[in-house]
Design a protein around this motif. Structure first.
Motif: not given
Length: 492
Positions: A60-66, A71-80, A126-134
């Motif tokens: 059930g999955h589809s391909n996409a490209y990110f 950006p550093k600010s996105l990258f650091e959003a999920e601290e761990k 994860e960072a770019v993608i979750w920011n997009t999923y928002k």
RNA sequence: CGGGGUGUAGCGUAGCCCGGUAUCGCGCCACAUUUGGGAUGUGGAGGUCGUAGGUUCGAAUCCUGCCACCCCGACCA
């Protein structure tokens, strides 16, 4: 360049390095830590991709490209997650070069062109993608999101080895979002099963499915599942991971959905990936001192036909037969190469295709034409046998099947022989040093003990196997109670 | 980033201590004989000796800086 590879028994890593280069899989590049994947190596990767991609689609999955840059600010959003990767990130700070006034014909970074915000070259997405999923998710009706991407990532490794650890590597990363915890966990487990099936059925690499200890867990995950396999030198290799992310990324990126009941909840996430490291697993599981041994299902060339001839007339006659066999095999979906070059001798070709791991070789000479036979050799056991030409396609087809089974069984037997239960720390160290492989031992469940074992023996807990049956015992180091054994090994 | 090592033809190397324009093998090209497990012979092409500077009449060789790679450690999902 010597004709033979270093022996596995004498110099395992030398054998691996030479094999990768000599078999034409990959080579080092002029960029530190980065490799060039050569056509033959890439052909294997492409076959892996195709099979995996089909499996992803079927689930059930589809391909996409990110984007490559985060950006550093996105990258650091999920601290761990950010902390976990911070030490190995390549960072883009400028966007322009200019000619160097002090050195003719040379370029320099234009100090005027400093980026306002640094861009991290993705070590994972994860960072770019979750920011997009928002932006993609408002309601339960938008869920689940089942997306995969095939991409390159960069992790600035200190010490690299072709395929096993490179600064840039190719992989796929699946990123899914779900309405419920149960669904996300089911997804995580499903993809682990997909990886295990791929490894065992296609790569013929037996795997242990398990979960990682908190120490070894993916930074930002609630639970990391993995498949672990054993290489011929007794070291373990993580061949794939699937992460249950809980709501960590949803919280970090504020991804919420409206429930059917009118509430507002954070979504649940997973991510899962396998990389070109699979190539390393494939090579180190099956290959021998003569070269690569490839499972038929992933071999770019499954059958090679080598003519043995003394003159053009003979070659012509042999070619007639060889092309017929080629056509018939291809009709059965078998990939065949007919190597009619007259620039290399048969013996040279035999050695070359063994080095490249071609599963089946057919040699046809004038003598064979007279007898109506061909010599068929299998790569895994090096057995050679003459078969009548009439039903050679059936023989070859059966052989390909046998080889696929046989190398898996061989690897499975090796793993069984190199999986040892121990009950004392002394025994543990002895097995690690003398025999290697997986060591099943009781552990008290604390990161401190795990860390101590790692420092003292260089062995890590590879996983807590999913199929492990409970067994009362006591930790081999501290003597504290333990409910089950875990898999230890020295690892890549 | 610490400790050690190495950079010489496409690849692998000798020469460096003790300075005089580079050795050998594989590979490559040509021809001949060969061809059922990596053929043989003869001839030939191929070099900014990692790089920048210094010492010297003269540097692969001695000195200094820099770069790259390898091994060990540290680091690493």
């Amino acid at each position: 360049m010597s004709k033979s590879l270093p022996k596995r028994s004498e110099d395992y890593s030398g054998w691996y390095n030479e094999l990768v280069k000599r078999a034409g899989l990959a080579e080092n590049s002029s960029v530190r830590g980065c490799m060039v994947i050569k056509p033959y190596g890439y052909a294997i990767w492409e076959k892996m991709q195709r099979v995996l991609d089909d499996m992803f689609k079927r689930t059930g999955h589809s391909n996409a490209y990110f984007p490559l840059f985060v950006p550093k600010s996105l990258f650091e959003a999920e601290e761990k997650n950010a902390e976990g990767f911070a030490k190995e990130c390549a960072v883009v700070t400028h966007y322009r070069l200019k000619t160097n006034p002090d050195a003719k014909g040379k370029l320099m970074v234009d100090p005027e062109a400093k980026l306002e915000e640094e861009l991290i070259v993705r070590p994972t997405s994860e960072a770019v993608i979750w920011n997009t999923y928002k932006g993609w998710i408002q309601s339960y009706r938008d869920l689940p999101i089942l997306v995969n991407q095939w991409a390159n990532v960069v992790r600035w490794e200190m010490r690299t080895r072709l395929f096993l650890r490179t600064a840039e590597f190719l992989w796929q990363e699946g990123h899914t979002a779900h309405a419920t915890k149960e669904e996300a966990i089911a997804e995580t487990e499903q993809m682990l099963d997909v990886y295990a099936e791929f490894a065992e059925k296609y790569m013929a690499v037996p795997v242990v499915k398990g979960i990682k200890t908190p120490n070894e867990r993916f930074a930002g995950a609630v639970e990391t599942y993995c498949i672990e396999s054993l290489m011929q030198d007794g070291k373990a290799l993580q061949t794939g991971t699937s992460h249950f992310l809980g709501q960590n990324f949803a919280e970090a990126f504020d991804v919420k959905y409206a429930t059917k009941e009118g509430g507002l909840e954070h979504v649940w996430g997973t991510s899962w990936g396998v990389s070109t490291r699979l190539m390393g697993a494939l090579i180190m599981t099956h290959s021998d001192d003569a070269g690569l041994v490839l499972p038929p299902k992933l071999a770019p060339i499954q059958v090679v036909i080598v003519p043995v001839f003394f003159n053009d007339t003979q070659l012509e006659q042999i070619s007639l037969k060889a092309n017929e066999i080629k056509k018939n095999l291809e009709a059965k979906g078998v990939s065949v190469k007919y190597d009619n070059r007259d620039t290399q001798k048969p013996g040279w070709k035999f050695a070359e295709y063994e080095l490249q791991g071609v599963p089946v070789r057919i040699a046809i000479g004038a003598r064979d034409l007279e007898n109506g036979t061909a010599e068929v050799a299998r790569r895994d056991t090096k057995e050679k046998k003459a078969y009548p030409l009439e039903n050679i396609e059936t023989i070859v087809e059966g052989l390909l099947h046998d080889i696929q089974e046989n190398i898996f069984q061989k690897a499975l037997d090796f793993r069984k022989e190199h999986t040892t239960k121990v009950d004392s720390y002394e025994e543990f160290k002895e097995v690690l040093n003398k025999k290697g492989g997986f060591v099943l031992a009781h552990w008290d469940g604390t990161p401190e003990t795990e860390e101590r074992i790692k420092e003292e023996t260089k062995a890590t807990i590879r996983c807590i196997a999913l199929q492990t049956e409970p067994e009362e015992g006591s930790c081999m180091v501290t003597g504290k109670p333990s409910g089950k054994r875990v898999y230890f090994a020295r690892a890549y």
